[in-house]
Design an enzyme around this catalytic site. Sequence first.
Site, PDB file in Angstrom:
ATOM      1  N   SER A 186       0.841  -1.199   0.000  1.00  0.00           N
ATOM      2  CA  SER A 186       0.000   0.000   0.000  1.00  0.00           C
ATOM      3  C   SER A 186       0.868   1.237   0.000  1.00  0.00           C
ATOM      4  O   SER A 186       2.031   1.203   0.405  1.00  0.00           O
ATOM      5  CB  SER A 186      -0.874   0.033   1.253  1.00  0.00           C
ATOM      6  OG  SER A 186      -0.094   0.400   2.384  1.00  0.00           O
ATOM      7  N   ASP A 187       0.301   2.358  -0.441  1.00  0.00           N
ATOM      8  CA  ASP A 187       0.964   3.628  -0.176  1.00  0.00           C
ATOM      9  C   ASP A 187       0.899   3.879   1.339  1.00  0.00           C
ATOM     10  O   ASP A 187       0.222   3.163   2.076  1.00  0.00           O
ATOM     11  CB  ASP A 187       0.318   4.758  -0.992  1.00  0.00           C
ATOM     12  CG  ASP A 187       1.308   5.882  -1.297  1.00  0.00           C
ATOM     13  OD1 ASP A 187       2.260   6.057  -0.530  1.00  0.00           O
ATOM     14  OD2 ASP A 187       1.107   6.597  -2.298  1.00  0.00           O
ATOM     15  N   CYS A 188       1.581   4.930   1.817  1.00  0.00           N
ATOM     16  CA  CYS A 188       1.827   5.066   3.263  1.00  0.00           C
ATOM     17  C   CYS A 188       0.891   6.106   3.908  1.00  0.00           C
ATOM     18  O   CYS A 188       1.185   7.256   3.801  1.00  0.00           O
ATOM     19  CB  CYS A 188       3.262   5.484   3.508  1.00  0.00           C
ATOM     20  SG  CYS A 188       4.491   4.569   2.540  1.00  0.00           S
TER      21      CYS A 188
END
Length: 531
Positions: free
Chosen positions: A286-288
């Site tokens: 996932s992005d953060c």
Amino acid sequence: MPTSFIITLLVLFLGVSLKTSKALVPFACDPNDGTRRNLPFCQVKLPIQTRVNDLIGRMTLQEKVGLLVNNAAAVPRLGIKGYEWWSEALHGVSNVGPGTKFGGAFPVATSFPQVITTAASFNATLWEAIGQVVSDEARAMFNGGAAGLTYWSPNVNIFRDPRWGRGQETPGEDPVVAGKYAASYVRGLQGNDGNRLKVAACCKHFTAYDLDNWNGVDRFHFNAKVSKQDMVDTFDVPFRMCVKEGKVASVMCSYNQVNGIPTCADPNLLKKTVRGQWRLDGYIVSDCDSVGVYYGQQHYTSTPEEAAADAIKAGLDLNCGPFLGQHTEDAVKKGLLNEAEINNALLNTLTVQMRLGMFDGEPSSQPYGNLGPAEVCSPAHQELALEAARQGIVLLKNHGPSLPLSTRRHHSVAIVGPNSNVTVTMIGNYAGVACGYTTPLQGIERYSKIIYQQGCADVACVSDQQFGAAIDAARQADATILVMGLDQSIEAEFRDRTGLLLPGRQQELVSKVACSLEGPNCIGLNVWWAH
Ligand SMILES: *[C@@H]1O[C@H](CO)[C@@H](O)[C@H](O)[C@H]1NC(C)=O
Ligand SMILES: *[C@@H]1O[C@H](CO)[C@@H](O)[C@H](O)[C@H]1NC(C)=O
């Protein structure tokens, strides 16, 4: 009267850069650790799948959950150290991301031009060669304990809206060029050693992400509405080519929603398309922290446990951010997720770590184990960075023709514009610490006498106070070079633009300097675009 032509350099992110070991305890399967080195997951001769399954079979649920996040926990019982998955290498090893630490024997790394420039070379051979150099330096830094082996680069989002603050990171708006860039750069990074990975690359951010903060909407609340045709013809293409042709080891899902569903919670995008149809051999991250964002900001689920379960069921294997570490165990206890689904996620991440050699004991005795400080910023690497800058420059017009300049005819050169003498501006975002800098002014100074007038105090260029001095400089010189454009204060991550013109009064400065030399028609303006 001097000169009759002017050259405008717009922006400039051409980075050219220098260099720099020690025995470290390996990540796992330390040959000096008599009790664990004989466990099946440490046996290099066994098939990777057997080793991964052996390791998963030895872990408790709690230990497994600790491995679902970028800052993965150690499993001391099994002799496994913690691991930071997040490193970046957009156009050189970057100091964005906690996995990489510049300093000590590795204070600097070769910085290549920002990607939008390198893409403008349309040269896939160059893109792969850059990836090879970047992964040499990344492996060297890993061997010295200064970097990880998992790089969340490249960014291959389609640059459809040119006002997007992160367009500079991408290979542009054309799906096939972006796809070829993705596959070539990833091949360069990951190496060509069968199933083994030199470093693991990641194509991001899947998908339809080209807005950071625009007109009251930010990327955490952006819902991209995309037709099926546009998805297949446009947005899918770079990611599909990255997975199928580049054989990338990772894909990252984005913050935004696509047609009302957060990409990191969408089994159609992750399980069905990326893993099912394109056959990703790797992990989805996932992005953060996209999962925390779709729970906390998009209110996509009513409980955090549902958010965690949705992500893993959709096909997410690793969470950048703490969310899955905090809520996955409770999701299992509530019956929203079963342990087999977590095992499946770990199968994907641990397989990549095994392919990287992280469970093979001492790095120095492995492939790439000989790479060290001498590789970083080597003359050959810096020469390739310079070559990339040359290949990416776009000459839009050569009136006269007045280029190339000649040291015989142009004894003095006026340098005008807010980017005339910049350093870090040239390497854009997601950069590291460059080997060194040669500003445009310093570069031209090697060839000619310089008359330097900035014209604007900075890129915002709100005042015309320095215009007169700039015009005078141009009148005195045999040639004038205007170095105009943007920097991260104008266009950046979190900072989209509302238009595409030069900021503030920069255009006025260009016109005034040009017209003071050219007369009423102001022709003869050559424009180079070096992003
Ligand atoms: C592409 O880049 C490579 C590496 O710099 C170079 O050798 C080659 O000449 C370039 N190809 C073209 C067509 O410019
Ligand atoms: C240009 O920039 C360099 C590097 O920051 C600095 O050392 C130098 O003094 C600057 N030159 C001028 C003329 O301002």
